[in-house]
Design a protein around this motif. Structure first.
Motif, PDB file in Angstrom:
ATOM      1  N   ALA A 187      -0.579  -8.937   7.913  1.00 37.83           N
ATOM      2  CA  ALA A 187      -1.119  -8.720   6.904  1.00 37.83           C
ATOM      3  C   ALA A 187      -0.900  -7.079   6.606  1.00 37.83           C
ATOM      4  O   ALA A 187      -0.607  -6.540   5.301  1.00 37.83           O
ATOM      5  CB  ALA A 187      -2.746  -8.509   7.045  1.00 37.83           C
ATOM      6  N   SER A 188      -0.496  -6.262   7.787  1.00 37.80           N
ATOM      7  CA  SER A 188      -0.071  -4.758   7.413  1.00 37.80           C
ATOM      8  C   SER A 188       1.144  -4.656   6.890  1.00 37.80           C
ATOM      9  O   SER A 188       1.369  -3.658   6.087  1.00 37.80           O
ATOM     10  CB  SER A 188      -0.564  -4.060   8.568  1.00 37.80           C
ATOM     11  N   ILE A 189       2.039  -5.826   6.991  1.00 33.10           N
ATOM     12  CA  ILE A 189       3.772  -5.515   6.570  1.00 33.10           C
ATOM     13  C   ILE A 189       3.852  -6.414   5.294  1.00 33.10           C
ATOM     14  O   ILE A 189       5.002  -6.398   4.919  1.00 33.10           O
ATOM     15  CB  ILE A 189       4.345  -5.886   7.625  1.00 33.10           C
ATOM     16  N   ASN A 190       2.703  -7.118   4.646  1.00 33.40           N
ATOM     17  CA  ASN A 190       3.272  -8.219   3.705  1.00 33.40           C
ATOM     18  C   ASN A 190       3.362  -7.430   2.470  1.00 33.40           C
ATOM     19  O   ASN A 190       4.066  -8.105   1.684  1.00 33.40           O
ATOM     20  CB  ASN A 190       2.055  -9.021   3.482  1.00 33.40           C
ATOM     21  N   GLU A 191       2.890  -6.207   2.315  1.00 35.16           N
ATOM     22  CA  GLU A 191       3.382  -5.428   1.050  1.00 35.16           C
ATOM     23  C   GLU A 191       4.518  -4.447   1.243  1.00 35.16           C
ATOM     24  O   GLU A 191       4.878  -3.759   0.264  1.00 35.16           O
ATOM     25  CB  GLU A 191       2.142  -4.592   0.663  1.00 35.16           C
ATOM     26  N   LEU A 192       5.298  -4.763   2.305  1.00 38.80           N
ATOM     27  CA  LEU A 192       6.481  -3.788   2.431  1.00 38.80           C
ATOM     28  C   LEU A 192       7.770  -4.542   1.255  1.00 38.80           C
ATOM     29  O   LEU A 192       7.493  -5.598   1.138  1.00 38.80           O
ATOM     30  CB  LEU A 192       6.988  -3.948   3.794  1.00 38.80           C
ATOM     31  N   PRO A 193       8.881  -3.627   0.991  1.00 37.44           N
ATOM     32  CA  PRO A 193       9.648  -4.264   0.405  1.00 37.44           C
ATOM     33  C   PRO A 193      10.337  -5.461   1.180  1.00 37.44           C
ATOM     34  O   PRO A 193      10.305  -5.293   2.473  1.00 37.44           O
ATOM     35  CB  PRO A 193      10.915  -2.976   0.492  1.00 37.44           C
ATOM     36  N   ILE A 194      11.090  -6.425   0.447  1.00 39.32           N
ATOM     37  CA  ILE A 194      11.102  -7.842   1.121  1.00 39.32           C
ATOM     38  C   ILE A 194      12.213  -7.602   2.470  1.00 39.32           C
ATOM     39  O   ILE A 194      11.896  -8.082   3.357  1.00 39.32           O
ATOM     40  CB  ILE A 194      11.657  -8.957   0.088  1.00 39.32           C
ATOM     41  N   HIS A 195      13.201  -6.763   2.069  1.00 44.13           N
ATOM     42  CA  HIS A 195      14.090  -6.509   3.160  1.00 44.13           C
ATOM     43  C   HIS A 195      13.622  -5.905   4.423  1.00 44.13           C
ATOM     44  O   HIS A 195      13.564  -6.347   5.769  1.00 44.13           O
ATOM     45  CB  HIS A 195      15.414  -5.883   2.705  1.00 44.13           C
ATOM     46  N   GLU A 196      12.742  -5.063   4.214  1.00 44.67           N
ATOM     47  CA  GLU A 196      12.134  -4.593   5.142  1.00 44.67           C
ATOM     48  C   GLU A 196      11.036  -5.314   6.117  1.00 44.67           C
ATOM     49  O   GLU A 196      10.884  -5.426   7.139  1.00 44.67           O
ATOM     50  CB  GLU A 196      11.402  -3.152   5.025  1.00 44.67           C
ATOM     51  N   LYS A 197      10.187  -5.930   5.076  1.00 43.32           N
ATOM     52  CA  LYS A 197       9.210  -7.126   5.540  1.00 43.32           C
ATOM     53  C   LYS A 197       9.832  -8.229   6.432  1.00 43.32           C
ATOM     54  O   LYS A 197       9.263  -8.666   7.541  1.00 43.32           O
ATOM     55  CB  LYS A 197       8.630  -7.521   4.378  1.00 43.32           C
ATOM     56  N   LEU A 198      10.930  -8.830   6.084  1.00 43.90           N
ATOM     57  CA  LEU A 198      11.723  -9.765   6.829  1.00 43.90           C
ATOM     58  C   LEU A 198      12.158  -9.182   8.265  1.00 43.90           C
ATOM     59  O   LEU A 198      11.865  -9.828   9.300  1.00 43.90           O
ATOM     60  CB  LEU A 198      12.742 -10.441   6.255  1.00 43.90           C
ATOM     61  N   ILE A 199      12.627  -7.976   8.111  1.00 41.15           N
ATOM     62  CA  ILE A 199      13.182  -7.485   9.525  1.00 41.15           C
ATOM     63  C   ILE A 199      11.958  -7.310  10.440  1.00 41.15           C
ATOM     64  O   ILE A 199      11.798  -7.568  11.515  1.00 41.15           O
ATOM     65  CB  ILE A 199      13.771  -6.067   9.485  1.00 41.15           C
TER      66      ILE A 199
END
Length: 313
Positions: free
Chosen positions: A218-230
């Motif tokens: 939940a805390s990383i879901n709003e990150l930019p997609i490339h950062e979120k996937l890493i």
């Protein structure tokens, strides 16, 4: 195609309508087959999504005399003892010789299934990470009875590939102290590339979560997609590595995507297995390749490098 759709529809209707009868028979089935302790071993393939877990599952289930949940058995996931029995009756333990898949889904009745719905009998649907205290003793006992009884009935170990189970190792190890874990890994940047391409192909919006949820999802879901996937890959693998520290070395093995298919021999030795002479093999080489625009791939590299620097601090 229409006939295939109709067949699956009828099969699901049969599975749903027959569930009350099979549920009523389960206490008898458990009394007849459950043993505690049991010498039979459940084996779990765990890892981050898009690391080659599906093809590893296909190779191991094809080449060795395991029980596994195929698509036929998975249709009866609410009454898996019957589903496994039906599959064994229909296919008589023959190799499936099927190496096709699309984002973890396989096409034929005897092809191995991840069968996510089977695990919802005991685990929540809204999250994947589960602490031991989150599951009642009654549910753990029911899980033990179901899986051990299936293995004892057929006198075989059982192989599971459900990546959410990598976030449930604490519960699984408590329920099955002799369980074995195969941790498959891949270069995180190429894993993220595969995950991003899969999301794009399926039309999944960048703000929508997809696949395995680490504890911190939940805390990383709003990150930019490339950062979120890493971050997703890093956190999923970190949780697995952390929980496997409490597992004896004889019950765990780590393999890399690029070790396939030759690495399957090492896993067979780890599990004490010999190859099924009637099975085929997937002999293609497993290599990491850049399959997107260089600029976007560089964004994944930058995200990975950024996480490395944070961890080193």
């Amino acid at each position: 195609m229409r006939r295939i759709f109709q067949f699956w529809t009828y099969l699901r209707i049969l599975a749903i309508t027959s569930q009350p009868m099979f549920a009523a028979l389960e206490p008898w089935y458990f009394r007849r087959n459950f043993k505690n302790p049991s010498s039979r071993v459940p084996v779990f393939i765990v890892g981050a999504p898009r690391t080659g877990s599906t093809v590893l599952y296909q190779m191991l289930s094809n080449n060795n005399d395991f029980l596994y949940i195929d698509n036929l058995a998975s249709a009866f996931n609410r009454s898996l003892p019957f589903g496994i029995w039906l599959s064994q009756l229909a296919f008589k333990g023959k190799a499936h010789n099927s190496f096709q898949s699309k984002y973890g889904n396989t096409p034929f009745l005897h092809s191995p299934s991840e069968s996510q719905s089977f695990w919802y009998r005991w685990f929540p649907k809204d999250r994947d990470f589960v602490e031991l205290g989150d599951i009642s003793p009654e549910r753990i006992q029911d899980m033990q009875k179901t899986i051990v009884s299936i293995m004892e009935h057929h006198k075989k170990d059982i192989l599971f590939k459900n990546l959410a189970c990598g976030q449930r190792i604490r519960v699984i190890h408590h329920a099955f102290p002799n369980a074995k874990f195969i941790f498959i890994k891949r270069d995180p940047v190429f894993t993220a590339q595969s995950l991003l391409l899969a999301r794009r192909h399926l039309g999944i919006d960048d703000s929508t979560w997809w696949s395995v949820k680490p504890r911190e999802f939940a805390s990383i879901n709003e990150l930019p997609i490339h950062e979120k996937l890493i971050q997703q890959i890093s956190l999923v693998e970190h949780q697995i590595a952390t929980d496997l520290k409490n597992i004896p070395d004889k019950n765990k093995i780590e393999i890399n995507y690029q070790d396939l298919p030759d690495g399957v021999t090492r896993i067979q030795e780890f599990l004490g297995l010999s190859t099924n002479p009637n099975s085929e093999s997937n002999m293609r080489q497993f290599e990491n390749k850049v399959n997107m625009e260089e600029a976007e791939f560089n964004l994944l590299l930058a995200s990975y490098d950024s996480i490395d620097r944070v961890e080193e601090c």
